[in-house]
Design an enzyme around this catalytic site. Structure first.
Site, PDB file in Angstrom:
ATOM      1  NE  ARG A 137      -2.510   1.002   3.584  1.00 50.48           N
ATOM      2  CZ  ARG A 137      -3.243   0.855   4.673  1.00 50.48           C
ATOM      3  NH1 ARG A 137      -4.537   0.591   4.564  1.00 50.48           N
ATOM      4  NH2 ARG A 137      -2.711   0.970   5.867  1.00 50.48           N
ATOM      5  CE  LYS A 239      -3.041   4.496   7.441  1.00 56.91           C
ATOM      6  NZ  LYS A 239      -4.362   5.034   7.719  1.00 56.91           N
TER       7      LYS A 239
HETATM    8  C1  COI Z   1      -4.480   3.165  11.561  1.00 56.54           C
HETATM    9  O1  COI Z   1      -5.512   2.550  11.785  1.00 56.54           O
HETATM   10  O2  COI Z   1      -3.385   2.619  11.683  1.00 56.54           O
HETATM   11  C2  COI Z   1      -4.505   4.533  11.097  1.00 56.54           C
HETATM   12  O3  COI Z   1      -3.659   4.888  10.364  1.00 56.54           O
HETATM   13  C3  COI Z   1      -5.495   5.481  11.597  1.00 56.54           C
HETATM   14  C4  COI Z   1      -4.837   6.625  12.293  1.00 56.54           C
HETATM   15  C5  COI Z   1      -5.593   7.877  12.030  1.00 56.54           C
HETATM   16  C6  COI Z   1      -4.703   6.352  13.763  1.00 56.54           C
END
Ligand code: COI
Length: 392
Positions: A137, A239
């Protein structure tokens, strides 16, 4: 219930096994960095290989009351990239990094992050969950953000080294996990809008418990129809660090009104479910479990993907599709999935002043899926899928 591991092992996973072997050899050679002064840490430091030894710093942790706050573990991993070449990475003491004021990440938000967890088994071994998926990803995101990305092997080796160096920060079984945060940022200086000339891949870690202050209690979500998380053609499907600060206003408004978090709608029609601020969303009606399709504005969550597979194994019909917000009125259950969030039950959703309630509790499908996923992640349930990897 689960398909044979051989059917789902990918070439990536084969590479992963190789990298674990390589990593083990590397780790056994004692090639870890050790610093006596936390303040001495910076990206400029030269790591001197020395025998790694534990200190006492995690001994006073209150493992029973972990939330999702930052408790930095001792070591972070850094690997720099210039001219598309990632040099050998190294561990150093967790600490501040030096960054040019004109870096691509500070000025134009050229950055990505990942989130992963390491669990401690009863026998003391550490387990990583599907790290190859995070590595892949990151590569997809890097392509979208015009950044070079580490290879799958480089990514997994970095995560493995970070987890092992911080082993004492991995909570005891059943108490939580070590959250591992890989970052890829444009660290080189730039003024005109263009890709940065240098990149830094960084991995740090923190022990964590439940993401929401509600713990495992049901969430109360607020449907936002003013602020949106992503737009078609944007970077909502990867992301990117820049996807997260813009939702802070919506989260804070919802929290001030007593809600746990925000459920976003699509920005074009303003009527289809997208995702929650930090996780994906699923709805259950009868034997059908539905989740918004990943068509560019929704993050392709690794927990989302895993739950789709587990639910299918259990005999549910799983649909990835457009879900109009009105379908919430008919749903039996709603739940959220994410690395940080795991699988969280939603007790209510409020949309335009109307509160809709859903089934939660010990007999819910959400609970069953949660237990199976966490069982696999923590090694309590046999992993027939090749999703988990012990590291030592
Ligand atoms: C995760 O679930 O690892 C995320 O990246 C969410 C984050 C905003 C805590």
């Amino acid at each position: 219930m689960m398909r044979p591991a051989t059917m789902i092992r990918s070439a990536c996973l084969r590479n992963f096994s190789q990298s674990l072997r390589v990593g083990s050899a590397f780790l056994k050679s004692g090639d870890f960095c050790r610093y006596t002064s936390q303040a001495a840490a910076s990206l400029q430091q030269v790591c001197e290989p020395s025998a790694y030894s534990d200190d006492e710093s995690a001994d006073h942790m209150d493992w029973d009351n972990l939330g999702f706050g930052l408790t930095p573990a001792d070591y972070m991993y850094t690997m720099k990239c210039s001219n598309d070449y990632f040099e050998k990475g190294r561990l150093s003491r967790y600490g501040k990094i030096e960054l040019s004021p004109s870096s691509g990440v500070l000025n134009y938000g050229q950055g990505l992050f990942e989130g992963m967890k390491a669990y401690r088994k009863e026998d003391g071994q550490l387990i990583l969950f599907r790290p190859d998926q995070n590595a892949t990803r990151l590569q997809t995101g890097a392509e979208r953000m015009c950044m070079p990305s580490p290879s799958i092997d480089q990514f997994i080796d970095a995560v493995k080294q970070t987890a092992l160096a911080n082993k004492r920060w991995v909570p005891p079984p059943g108490k939580g996990s070590l959250y591992i945060r890989p970052l890829l940022v444009g660290s080189g200086p730039i003024l005109g809008l263009a890709p940065a000339p240098e990149y830094t891949f960084l991995v740090f870690a923190s022990p964590v418990g439940n993401y929401f202050k509600e713990g495992l209690a049901p969430l109360n979500l607020y449907v936002e129809d003013e602020f949106h998380r992503a737009t078609p053609g944007g970077a909502g499907g990867v992301k990117a660090i820049s996807n997260y600060a813009p939702v802070l206003k919506a989260i804070s408004r919802a929290k001030n009104r007593g809600f746990s978090d925000v459920l976003y709608l699509d920005s074009v029609n303003k009527k289809n479910l997208e995702e929650v601020s930090s996780c994906n969303i699923f709805i259950l009606k009868g034997n059908i479990i539905s989740t918004p399709a990943t068509s560019g504005t929704i993050l392709a969550g690794i927990t989302r993907k895993s739950i789709i597979e587990i639910a299918s194994d259990y005999g549910f019909q799983v649909e990835e599709r457009t879900i109009p917000v009105d379908e919430l009125l008919e749903a039996d259950e709603v739940f959220c999935t994410g690395t940080a969030v795991v699988v969280a039950p939603v007790g209510s959703i409020t949309y335009r002043g109307k509160r809709i309630e859903f089934k939660t509790g010990a007999q819910s499908v959400c609970r069953e899926l949660y237990s199976t996923l966490v069982g696999i992640q923590t090694g309590l349930i046999k992993d027939n899928k090749g999703w988990t990897f012990e590291i030592n």
